[in-house]
Design a protein around this motif. Structure first.
Motif, PDB file in Angstrom:
ATOM      1  N   VAL A 108       8.719  -5.035  -6.106  1.00  0.00           N
ATOM      2  CA  VAL A 108       9.667  -3.921  -5.926  1.00  0.00           C
ATOM      3  C   VAL A 108      10.984  -4.223  -6.622  1.00  0.00           C
ATOM      4  O   VAL A 108      11.551  -3.369  -7.311  1.00  0.00           O
ATOM      5  CB  VAL A 108       9.890  -3.642  -4.437  1.00  0.00           C
ATOM      6  CG1 VAL A 108      10.964  -2.567  -4.244  1.00  0.00           C
ATOM      7  CG2 VAL A 108       8.595  -3.219  -3.773  1.00  0.00           C
ATOM      8  N   ARG A 136       7.770  -8.037  -2.098  1.00  0.00           N
ATOM      9  CA  ARG A 136       9.140  -7.622  -2.367  1.00  0.00           C
ATOM     10  C   ARG A 136       9.543  -7.924  -3.801  1.00  0.00           C
ATOM     11  O   ARG A 136      10.347  -7.191  -4.399  1.00  0.00           O
ATOM     12  CB  ARG A 136      10.084  -8.343  -1.396  1.00  0.00           C
ATOM     13  CG  ARG A 136      11.527  -7.886  -1.496  1.00  0.00           C
ATOM     14  CD  ARG A 136      11.660  -6.428  -1.122  1.00  0.00           C
ATOM     15  NE  ARG A 136      13.019  -5.919  -1.363  1.00  0.00           N
ATOM     16  CZ  ARG A 136      13.342  -4.647  -1.306  1.00  0.00           C
ATOM     17  NH1 ARG A 136      12.431  -3.724  -1.025  1.00  0.00           N
ATOM     18  NH2 ARG A 136      14.591  -4.265  -1.551  1.00  0.00           N
ATOM     19  N   LYS A 145       5.923   1.488  -6.561  1.00  0.00           N
ATOM     20  CA  LYS A 145       5.997   0.140  -5.978  1.00  0.00           C
ATOM     21  C   LYS A 145       6.534   0.191  -4.553  1.00  0.00           C
ATOM     22  O   LYS A 145       6.082  -0.552  -3.672  1.00  0.00           O
ATOM     23  CB  LYS A 145       6.902  -0.751  -6.831  1.00  0.00           C
ATOM     24  CG  LYS A 145       6.368  -1.044  -8.221  1.00  0.00           C
ATOM     25  CD  LYS A 145       5.142  -1.923  -8.210  1.00  0.00           C
ATOM     26  CE  LYS A 145       4.703  -2.290  -9.620  1.00  0.00           C
ATOM     27  NZ  LYS A 145       3.466  -3.126  -9.639  1.00  0.00           N
ATOM     28  N   GLN A 146       7.481   1.062  -4.316  1.00  0.00           N
ATOM     29  CA  GLN A 146       8.040   1.175  -2.964  1.00  0.00           C
ATOM     30  C   GLN A 146       6.994   1.710  -1.978  1.00  0.00           C
ATOM     31  O   GLN A 146       6.938   1.285  -0.821  1.00  0.00           O
ATOM     32  CB  GLN A 146       9.274   2.086  -2.986  1.00  0.00           C
ATOM     33  CG  GLN A 146      10.479   1.443  -3.661  1.00  0.00           C
ATOM     34  CD  GLN A 146      11.638   2.399  -3.824  1.00  0.00           C
ATOM     35  OE1 GLN A 146      11.446   3.618  -3.876  1.00  0.00           O
ATOM     36  NE2 GLN A 146      12.858   1.860  -3.945  1.00  0.00           N
ATOM     37  N   GLN A 147       6.149   2.666  -2.454  1.00  0.00           N
ATOM     38  CA  GLN A 147       5.080   3.175  -1.597  1.00  0.00           C
ATOM     39  C   GLN A 147       4.072   2.082  -1.275  1.00  0.00           C
ATOM     40  O   GLN A 147       3.598   1.960  -0.130  1.00  0.00           O
ATOM     41  CB  GLN A 147       4.392   4.358  -2.272  1.00  0.00           C
ATOM     42  CG  GLN A 147       5.241   5.611  -2.358  1.00  0.00           C
ATOM     43  CD  GLN A 147       4.574   6.711  -3.140  1.00  0.00           C
ATOM     44  OE1 GLN A 147       3.520   6.504  -3.759  1.00  0.00           O
ATOM     45  NE2 GLN A 147       5.176   7.903  -3.138  1.00  0.00           N
ATOM     46  N   ALA A 175       4.646  -1.101  -1.282  1.00  0.00           N
ATOM     47  CA  ALA A 175       5.283  -2.090  -0.415  1.00  0.00           C
ATOM     48  C   ALA A 175       5.264  -1.621   1.032  1.00  0.00           C
ATOM     49  O   ALA A 175       5.119  -2.438   1.958  1.00  0.00           O
ATOM     50  CB  ALA A 175       6.714  -2.338  -0.871  1.00  0.00           C
ATOM     51  N   ALA A 176       5.389  -0.307   1.234  1.00  0.00           N
ATOM     52  CA  ALA A 176       5.333   0.211   2.599  1.00  0.00           C
ATOM     53  C   ALA A 176       3.959   0.009   3.222  1.00  0.00           C
ATOM     54  O   ALA A 176       3.821  -0.110   4.457  1.00  0.00           O
ATOM     55  CB  ALA A 176       5.690   1.699   2.593  1.00  0.00           C
ATOM     56  N   LEU A 177       2.927  -0.085   2.365  1.00  0.00           N
ATOM     57  CA  LEU A 177       1.568  -0.337   2.851  1.00  0.00           C
ATOM     58  C   LEU A 177       1.211  -1.815   2.787  1.00  0.00           C
ATOM     59  O   LEU A 177       0.034  -2.181   2.987  1.00  0.00           O
ATOM     60  CB  LEU A 177       0.567   0.470   2.005  1.00  0.00           C
ATOM     61  CG  LEU A 177       0.759   2.006   2.039  1.00  0.00           C
ATOM     62  CD1 LEU A 177      -0.177   2.670   1.036  1.00  0.00           C
ATOM     63  CD2 LEU A 177       0.516   2.529   3.448  1.00  0.00           C
ATOM     64  N   ASN A 178       2.204  -2.641   2.471  1.00  0.00           N
ATOM     65  CA  ASN A 178       2.016  -4.089   2.350  1.00  0.00           C
ATOM     66  C   ASN A 178       1.008  -4.443   1.253  1.00  0.00           C
ATOM     67  O   ASN A 178       0.304  -5.458   1.336  1.00  0.00           O
ATOM     68  CB  ASN A 178       1.563  -4.701   3.680  1.00  0.00           C
ATOM     69  CG  ASN A 178       2.627  -4.601   4.740  1.00  0.00           C
ATOM     70  OD1 ASN A 178       3.819  -4.782   4.456  1.00  0.00           O
ATOM     71  ND2 ASN A 178       2.228  -4.284   5.973  1.00  0.00           N
ATOM     72  N   SER A 179       0.948  -3.583   0.213  1.00  0.00           N
ATOM     73  CA  SER A 179       0.029  -3.852  -0.888  1.00  0.00           C
ATOM     74  C   SER A 179       0.673  -4.676  -1.997  1.00  0.00           C
ATOM     75  O   SER A 179      -0.030  -5.282  -2.815  1.00  0.00           O
ATOM     76  CB  SER A 179      -0.488  -2.527  -1.472  1.00  0.00           C
ATOM     77  OG  SER A 179      -1.234  -1.821  -0.509  1.00  0.00           O
TER      78      SER A 179
END
Length: 257
Positions: free
Chosen positions: A121, A118, A107-109, A111-115
């Motif tokens: 996560v 928050r 989930k954090q990965q 979120a880093a791609l805006n997929s």
């Protein structure tokens, strides 16, 4: 007849005379014994380190390696339980915790791609925290599957036997360390003004008959209203040997009121 009456009168007078005092030496000895008795107090030996160990979980006992009277060392296993079910539950929640950690990383990965947002996560992080908390609970349960010795000592009594099933809180083993013995006395409260920590006295255990030079360690916190006695705790000499908790004896003090 007058002569006979005189003899009879003399006999009556002799019988009526008060008895003479006892032998002065015997009287002095009796007085000395009475004074000595007033300076005595009965006491018992108690161990500072003693405990009744109880089960912290419900289960069946598989092993108790030490019997009554046997010595053990600190941290040795005294009782072991059958913990197959607890271990299986621990394995399950540990696997769930690993899965929750993997999900959170994924989930954090994303979120880093805006997929993902928050919220996703945070939810994955909460699942991971919950799984790790459950794993910690079962780790504690598995740890309780064995009872270890809190100090060096001996087994006094087994309250249960191997292969028995017990409930949580059941007393299972009584242990004691006879190297930490103290003398517990009940002394007259009128001695309070005279007794001080560090004061020495003689203590003779009934079982050995050997006089020991003991030292007052501390006094109790209150006087018993009924018996007008005070608890006194004393230490034994470092070289005292052959003593066991529960032995009783007599303490002899000097200069007591």
């Amino acid at each position: 007849m007058p002569y006979c009456r005189s003899i009879l009168t003399l006999v009556v007078l002799v019988c009526a005379m008060p008895l003479r005092a006892e032998d002065p030496l015997l009287t002095t000895d009796i007085d000395t014994q009475a004074v000595a008795a007033e300076r005595q107090a009965r006491g018992v030996l108690r161990a500072r380190d003693q405990a009744v160990l109880a089960s912290e979980l419900a289960g069946r006992i598989t092993e108790m390696p030490f019997a009554e009277g046997q010595h053990f060392r600190k941290d040795e296993v005294l009782v072991r339980f059958d913990c197959g079910a607890y271990q299986a539950q621990l394995n399950a929640v540990q696997a769930a915790a690993r899965a929750a950690r993997e999900e959170l990383a994924h989930k954090q990965q994303l979120a880093a791609l805006n997929s993902v947002g928050r919220f996703e996560v945070n939810l994955a992080e909460a699942r991971r925290a919950q799984a790790e908390a459950e794993a910690q609970v079962y780790r504690v349960q598995v740890k309780r599957c064995s009872v270890t010795a809190p100090f060096d000592g001996q087994v006094v009594q087994r309250r249960v036997q191997p292969h028995e099933s017990v409930a949580t809180g059941t007393p299972i083993l009584e242990v004691v360390d006879n190297r930490t013995l103290e003398i517990h006395l009940l002394v007259p409260s009128r001695w309070l003004a005279t007794l001080k920590p560090g004061q020495t006295f003689t203590f003779v255990p009934d079982e050995t008959g050997q006089p020991l030079q003991a030292e007052v360690k501390r006094l109790g916190a209150r006087i018993d209203e009924g018996s007008q006695t005070l608890l006194l705790i004393a230490t034994l000499p470092a070289d005292a040997s052959g003593l066991l908790a529960g032995m009783s004896g007599t303490a002899q003090f000097e200069g007591m009121p």
